[in-house]
Design a protein around this motif. Structure first.
Motif, short mmCIF file in Angstrom:
data_model
loop_
_atom_site.label_atom_id
_atom_site.label_comp_id
_atom_site.label_asym_id
_atom_site.label_seq_id
_atom_site.Cartn_x
_atom_site.Cartn_y
_atom_site.Cartn_z
N LEU A 123 0.68 -1.11 -0.14
CA LEU A 123 0.26 -0.17 0.07
C LEU A 123 0.89 1.12 0.06
CD1 LEU A 123 -3.20 -0.98 2.29
CD2 LEU A 123 -2.94 -0.63 0.03
N VAL A 124 1.89 1.13 0.84
CA VAL A 124 2.87 2.48 0.77
C VAL A 124 3.47 2.67 -0.76
CG1 VAL A 124 5.09 3.13 1.72
CG2 VAL A 124 3.13 2.39 3.11
N SER A 125 3.75 1.51 -1.40
CA SER A 125 4.42 1.72 -2.60
C SER A 125 3.38 2.38 -3.57
CB SER A 125 4.93 0.40 -3.12
OG SER A 125 3.88 -0.39 -3.38
N VAL A 126 2.18 1.97 -3.55
CA VAL A 126 1.18 2.32 -4.54
C VAL A 126 0.74 3.82 -4.04
CG1 VAL A 126 -1.28 2.11 -4.90
CG2 VAL A 126 0.04 0.15 -4.73
N MET A 127 0.57 4.19 -2.77
CA MET A 127 0.42 5.42 -2.43
C MET A 127 1.64 6.53 -2.85
SD MET A 127 -2.58 5.18 -1.41
CE MET A 127 -2.67 6.98 -0.72
N ILE A 128 2.73 5.88 -2.67
CA ILE A 128 3.73 6.92 -3.06
C ILE A 128 3.52 7.30 -4.81
CG2 ILE A 128 6.44 6.94 -3.63
CD1 ILE A 128 6.70 5.51 -0.81
N GLY A 129 3.27 6.20 -5.30
CA GLY A 129 3.16 6.47 -6.77
C GLY A 129 2.02 7.27 -7.19
N ALA A 130 0.95 7.02 -6.54
CA ALA A 130 -0.38 7.71 -6.59
C ALA A 130 0.10 9.26 -6.13
CB ALA A 130 -1.49 7.25 -5.71
N VAL A 131 0.57 9.59 -4.98
CA VAL A 131 0.78 11.06 -4.53
C VAL A 131 1.66 11.65 -5.81
CG1 VAL A 131 2.07 12.41 -3.05
CG2 VAL A 131 0.53 10.60 -2.21
N VAL A 132 2.61 11.00 -6.28
CA VAL A 132 3.75 11.75 -7.33
C VAL A 132 2.89 11.87 -8.41
CG1 VAL A 132 5.70 11.38 -8.59
CG2 VAL A 132 5.71 10.82 -6.20
N ALA A 133 2.14 10.94 -8.86
CA ALA A 133 1.43 11.02 -10.16
C ALA A 133 0.40 12.14 -10.14
CB ALA A 133 1.05 9.66 -10.78
N TYR A 134 -0.55 11.85 -9.21
CA TYR A 134 -1.57 12.66 -9.12
C TYR A 134 -1.60 14.22 -8.06
CZ TYR A 134 -3.68 8.69 -11.02
OH TYR A 134 -3.89 7.74 -11.89
N TRP A 135 -0.46 14.32 -7.58
CA TRP A 135 -0.06 15.63 -6.85
C TRP A 135 -0.73 16.81 -7.71
CZ3 TRP A 135 0.98 15.56 -1.96
CH2 TRP A 135 1.19 16.64 -1.55
N PRO A 136 -1.50 17.50 -6.98
CA PRO A 136 -2.39 18.69 -7.57
C PRO A 136 -1.47 19.89 -8.31
CG PRO A 136 -3.31 18.08 -5.45
CD PRO A 136 -2.21 17.36 -5.43
N ASN A 137 -0.44 20.11 -7.65
CA ASN A 137 0.31 21.25 -8.42
C ASN A 137 1.52 20.59 -9.42
OD1 ASN A 137 -0.71 22.67 -6.31
ND2 ASN A 137 0.85 22.25 -4.68
N LEU A 138 1.47 19.39 -9.56
CA LEU A 138 2.24 18.75 -10.70
C LEU A 138 1.86 18.31 -11.73
CD1 LEU A 138 4.91 17.13 -8.40
CD2 LEU A 138 5.02 19.40 -9.38
N GLN A 139 0.41 18.71 -12.10
CA GLN A 139 -0.48 18.19 -13.21
C GLN A 139 -0.41 19.02 -14.59
OE1 GLN A 139 -4.60 17.41 -12.00
NE2 GLN A 139 -4.00 15.91 -10.43
N ALA A 140 0.40 19.95 -14.44
CA ALA A 140 0.65 20.80 -15.70
C ALA A 140 1.29 19.96 -16.60
CB ALA A 140 1.15 22.02 -15.13
N PHE A 141 0.90 19.97 -17.75
CA PHE A 141 1.43 19.30 -18.96
C PHE A 141 2.93 19.59 -19.35
CE2 PHE A 141 2.03 18.46 -23.37
CZ PHE A 141 2.34 17.00 -23.56
N SER A 142 3.74 18.61 -19.26
CA SER A 142 5.21 18.78 -19.58
C SER A 142 5.78 17.69 -19.90
CB SER A 142 6.12 19.68 -18.46
OG SER A 142 6.13 19.11 -17.40
N ILE A 143 6.80 17.65 -20.59
CA ILE A 143 7.63 16.54 -20.65
C ILE A 143 8.19 15.85 -19.37
CG2 ILE A 143 9.65 15.29 -21.78
CD1 ILE A 143 7.51 16.21 -23.94
N PHE A 144 8.58 16.74 -18.73
CA PHE A 144 9.17 16.31 -17.18
C PHE A 144 8.21 15.49 -16.40
CE2 PHE A 144 9.39 17.05 -12.72
CZ PHE A 144 10.70 16.61 -12.63
N ASN A 145 6.90 16.11 -16.40
CA ASN A 145 5.89 15.52 -15.68
C ASN A 145 5.38 14.21 -16.38
OD1 ASN A 145 5.50 17.57 -13.82
ND2 ASN A 145 4.08 18.49 -14.71
N MET A 146 5.37 14.08 -17.93
CA MET A 146 5.12 12.90 -18.38
C MET A 146 6.08 11.63 -18.09
SD MET A 146 3.73 13.78 -22.22
CE MET A 146 3.75 12.03 -22.58
#
Length: 431
Positions: free
Chosen positions: A166-189
Motif C-alpha cells: 500500500l505504501v508503494s502504491v500511495m507513493i506512486g499515486a501521490v507523485v502521479a496525482y499531486w495537484p500542483n504537478l498536473q501541468a502538462f510537460s515532458i518532465f511530468n510525463m
C-alpha cells in the motif's frame, strides 16, 4: 483532467469504476454466490458513478484533485467487504486494481495532450482501449495464475507485506496525482511514467515472490510427508517380517503337535488326545493381538508407531473409537497421526526424562473427530505464535498437522502443563 460536460465525466467515471471493480472481481473468490455478488457490484457501481459524476458537476476543482485517490478507499472498502479472502489479500488486489486505473488515466490524458491537443474524445478512446487490454489480459492470462497461487499468497502474506504494498502504491499515486504537478510537460510525463513503471514492477515482483515462497513451503511439507510415509512403510515392513517369523514359529510348532497327536493315536490314548486337542483349540481361539480400532488406516498407523515407542521404552496407552468409513483420506490420517505420534516420541526421548508415557485419545462424535496426544515432557518447549518450535529444524510436522486440520475446517491447540505436552486436534467431517 481534460474537462467536458456532465455526460463526458459520467463516461469517464464509468470506465474507471468498471476497470477497478472488474479487475478485482476477476481475481477474487467472493464471500457470496456469484449471482448475488454481481448484483451487488452493479448496484454499487451505479451509485458510485452517479455520486462521482455529481461531484464533478458541482465541485469540479476538488473532483480533479481528489477523485482518483478517494476512489481507492471507496471501492477498496466495498470490494473488501464482498471478498471471501483475508484482508491482506484484498488490500493487495485493490492496490493492483488502483495501479491499473492509474495507468489507464495516465495513458488517456497524456496521449491526448501530447498528440491531439487535449481532445477529450481521444482521452476516452485511449482509456477504453487500455481497459479492454487490461481486462482481456487479466481474464486470459493473469486470472488463472493468480487463483492457482492464491492459497500460497494467503499463507505468506502478512500485515507488514500488505502495508509495504500500500505504501508503494500511495507513493506512486501521490507523485502521479499531486495537484500542483498536473501541468502538462515532458518532465511530468516522464516522471509519471517512471513512477508507474516502478510501482508496477514492484507489485509484479512481490506477487511472484510470495507465490514462489508459498510453493517452496508446500514442497517442503510434501517432502516431509513423503519422509513420514517412508518411515511408516519401514515400520509396516518390520511388522511383516515379524509376521513371517511368527508364521515360521507356528509351522515349527505344528510339526511337534503332529508328532504328539500321532503318538497318542499309536498308543490308543483317545482321552488324552481329546483333552490335548481341546486345549489346543482354546489356545487358537485366544487372540494374539488386539486391533486398536476398526479403521484400518488409523489402526495401522498407531500400531506401527506404538511399536516404535515400545522399542524406546515408552509406555503407550490408547483409547480409540473410530469407525472404518470416515470421510478422511488415509494420507491425511498419516499427516496428523504420524506427525503427532512422532512428536510425542521425540518429547519422551529428551535427556533427563525418567517417566516416559504417551496417552492417545481419539473419538468420533457426530460429524466431529476429536484427537488428543499427551506425552511427558521436560518442559523445555518454545512456542511461537501458539505453535511449538522444533529444535531439529523448521517444525514442518506441526505445520503439516495444522494445514491438514484446516482442510477439514478443524482446529488445533498445543499446550504444556504440569510436565506434559498436549496436542489437541478437532476435525469437522461432512454431514
Amino acid at each position: 483532467m481534460l474537462g467536458g460536460s456532465f455526460w463526458v465525466a459520467l463516461l469517464r467515471n464509468t470506465i474507471s469504476a468498471v476497470l477497478m471493480m472488474s479487475f478485482f472481481l476477476m481475481l477474487d473468490r467472493p464471500r457470496f454466490s456469484m449471482r448475488k455478488t454481481v448484483g451487488c457490484y452493479l448496484v454499487f457501481g451505479i451509485l458510485l458513478i452517479t455520486g462521482y459524476s455529481l461531484w464533478y458537476l458541482f465541485a469540479v476543482v476538488s473532483f480533479v484533485q481528489y477523485a482518483s485517490l478517494s476512489s481507492l478507499f471507496v471501492i477498496g472498502i466495498f470490494c473488501g467487504l464482498m471478498s471471501g479472502e483475508v484482508v491482506y489479500l484484498s488490500l493487495y488486489k485493490m492496490a493492483v486494481a488502483f495501479y491499473m486505473f492509474s495507468v489507464c488515466i495516465f495513458c488517456g490524458v497524456d496521449v491526448s495532450r501530447w498528440w491531439f491537443g487535449g481532445n477529450r474524445w481521444v482521452d476516452i478512446l485511449v482509456r477504453l482501449i487500455c481497459m479492454a487490454i487490461i481486462l482481456g489480459f487479466t481474464w486470459h492470462k493473469l486470472r488463472k495464475q493468480f487463483l492457482d497461487g492464491v492459497d500460497y499468497l494467503m499463507e505468506e502474506m502478512d500485515m507488514y507485506s500488505a502495508v509495504t504494498l500500500l505504501v508503494s502504491v500511495m507513493i506512486g499515486a501521490v507523485v502521479a496525482y499531486w495537484p500542483n504537478l498536473q501541468a502538462f510537460s515532458i518532465f511530468n510525463m516522464v516522471r509519471a511514467f517512471v513512477t508507474l513503471f516502478m510501482v508496477g514492477v514492484l507489485q509484479y515482483t512481490i506477487l511472484h515472490l510470495y507465490i514462489h515462497l508459498g510453493q517452496e513451503h508446500y514442497y517442503q511439507k510434501e517432502k516431509e510427508l513423503l519422509e513420514i510415509n517412508e518411515q511408516f512403510l519401514h515400520c509396516q515392513m518390520e511388522l511383516m517380517r515379524e509376521s513371517e517369523r511368527e508364521a515360521a514359529r507356528i509351522r515349527h510348532d505344528v510339526r511337534h503337535h503332529t508328532l504328539l497327536i500321532n503318538e497318542y493315536i499309536r498308543k490308543g490314548e483317545i482321552e488324552k488326545l481329546s483333552g490335548y486337542l481341546e486345549q489346543y483349540g482354546e489356545e487358537l481361539e485366544r487372540p494374539k493381538t488386539k486391533d486398536i480400532c476398526r479403521n484400518r488406516a488409523v489402526n495401522s498407523i498407531l500400531s506401527a508407531y506404538a511399536r516404535m515407542a515400545g522399542n524406546q521404552g515408552i509406555q503407550v496407552t490408547m483409547d480409540v473409537m473410530v469407525e472404518e468409513d470416515l470421510a478422511v483420506r488415509d494420507i491425511d490420517w498419516i499427516a496428523i497421526l504420524a506427525n503427532a505420534f512422532e512428536n510425542a516420541i521425540h518429547g519422551c526421548t529428551r535427556p533427563g526424562l525418567v517417566q516416559k508415557e504417551i496417552s492417545i485419545y481419539i473419538a468420533q462424535k457426530g460429524n466431529k473427530v476429536i484427537i488428543r496426544f499427551c506425552n511427558t515432557s521436560t518442559g523445555e518447549v518454545v512456542f511461537h505464535k501458539g505453535l511449538p518450535k522444533s529444535e531439529r529444524g523448521s517444525g514442518l510436522g506441526v505445520a503439516s498437522i495444522v494445514k491438514t486440520a484446516s482442510r477439514y475446517g478443524g482446529e488445533t491447540d498445543f499446550s504444556l502443563k504440569d510436565g506434559k505436552f498436549v496436542t489437541r486436534i478437532l476435525l469437522n467431517l461432512p454431514s
